[in-house]
Scaffold this active site. Sequence first.
Site, PDB file in Angstrom:
ATOM      1  N   SER A  13       0.600  -0.986  -0.097  1.00 22.96           N
ATOM      2  CA  SER A  13       0.308  -0.076   0.183  1.00 22.96           C
ATOM      3  C   SER A  13       0.662   1.350  -0.240  1.00 22.96           C
ATOM      4  O   SER A  13       0.277   2.180  -0.818  1.00 22.96           O
ATOM      5  CB  SER A  13      -0.885   0.508   1.360  1.00 22.96           C
ATOM      6  N   HIS A 114       8.346   2.797   8.785  1.00 20.65           N
ATOM      7  CA  HIS A 114       8.934   2.224   9.955  1.00 20.65           C
ATOM      8  C   HIS A 114       6.972   2.194  10.624  1.00 20.65           C
ATOM      9  O   HIS A 114       7.430   4.329  10.771  1.00 20.65           O
ATOM     10  CB  HIS A 114       9.752   2.484  10.704  1.00 20.65           C
ATOM     11  N   VAL A 149      19.206  -1.143  13.363  1.00 25.11           N
ATOM     12  CA  VAL A 149      18.228  -1.721  12.921  1.00 25.11           C
ATOM     13  C   VAL A 149      17.177  -0.558  13.091  1.00 25.11           C
ATOM     14  O   VAL A 149      17.105   0.240  14.386  1.00 25.11           O
ATOM     15  CB  VAL A 149      17.259  -3.273  13.682  1.00 25.11           C
ATOM     16  N   GLU A 179       1.902   6.658   7.481  1.00 23.76           N
ATOM     17  CA  GLU A 179       2.521   6.758   6.662  1.00 23.76           C
ATOM     18  C   GLU A 179       2.345   6.733   5.182  1.00 23.76           C
ATOM     19  O   GLU A 179       3.153   7.572   4.331  1.00 23.76           O
ATOM     20  CB  GLU A 179       2.357   5.258   6.723  1.00 23.76           C
TER      21      GLU A 179
HETATM   22  C1  GRF Z   1       3.863  -0.402   6.808  1.00 28.55           C
HETATM   23  O1  GRF Z   1       2.893  -0.453   7.779  1.00 28.55           O
HETATM   24  C2  GRF Z   1       5.410  -0.145   7.054  1.00 28.55           C
HETATM   25  O2  GRF Z   1       5.154   1.148   8.448  1.00 28.55           O
HETATM   26  C3  GRF Z   1       6.206  -1.318   7.447  1.00 28.55           C
HETATM   27  O3  GRF Z   1       5.425  -1.943   6.797  1.00 28.55           O
HETATM   28  C4  GRF Z   1       3.820  -1.762   6.920  1.00 28.55           C
HETATM   29  C5  GRF Z   1       4.377  -2.230   4.814  1.00 28.55           C
HETATM   30  O4  GRF Z   1       2.842  -1.926   4.401  1.00 28.55           O
HETATM   31  N1  GRF Z   1       7.448  -1.632   7.211  1.00 28.55           N
HETATM   32  P1  GRF Z   1       2.647  -2.091   2.744  1.00 28.55           P
HETATM   33  O5  GRF Z   1       2.997  -3.162   1.876  1.00 28.55           O
HETATM   34  O6  GRF Z   1       3.067  -0.543   2.120  1.00 28.55           O
HETATM   35  O7  GRF Z   1       0.561  -1.803   2.954  1.00 28.55           O
END
Ligand code: GRF
Length: 205
Positions: A13, A114, A149, A179
């Site tokens: 996503s 993250h 990390v 995000e």
């Molecule tokens: C997200 O929550 C991101 O923060 C983490 O992994 C998840 C990935 O989600 N690193 P998507 O594949 O972008 O929907």
Amino acid sequence: MLNLAILISGRGSNMEYILKSIKRKRIPINPTVVISNKPNAKGLKIAEKLGINTVIIESKGFKGSRLDYDKKIIATLKQHGVTPKNGLVCLAGFMRIISPQFIRKYKNRIMNIHPALLPAFPGLDVQKQAVEYGVKFSGCTVHFVDEGVDTGPIIIQSVVRIKNRDTSETLAKRILKEEHKIYPEAVRLFAKKKIRISGRKTIIS
Ligand code: GRF
């Protein structure tokens, strides 16, 4: 214009929001390839629908070292014009640790998202950790990838208030909405050369 690669392992996503912002001409960058380490990652279909080249470099059962695997990624990046001079690599739910050699080669050109307010809650399953710890705020962080990390220079963060009734699922959903805003914005800032790095800080102009 810079060339962009996005590395995924699953849903994709964040990748989708970045690619759609580029399509809407909000970000001046050329998305040349989406790479997945899992052949069944849902994000691959989304990338194909959006007309982006996809490459699968399967990690399960890969015979070789972490560096051998990353060399395959680097070769694919180069084939698609994503070079250490002219490229940006976005990790978007890419569930692998990348080798120090890859990180050094693409120094300050690899970003990650993250789902917590770093440096709190690095690692995995962090929405659950935040709810269980009882923090009142969490959120998400876009940062450059260094050899630790989730420790690289922070580019953007967004804060999400935690409600009494939150579960890790409800919190993850609200964080994900943020995000989807900050990752495309970080890519835009990078593409417009508005991010300067000074020590472990980024300075955004
Ligand atoms: C997200 O929550 C991101 O923060 C983490 O992994 C998840 C990935 O989600 N690193 P998507 O594949 O972008 O929907």
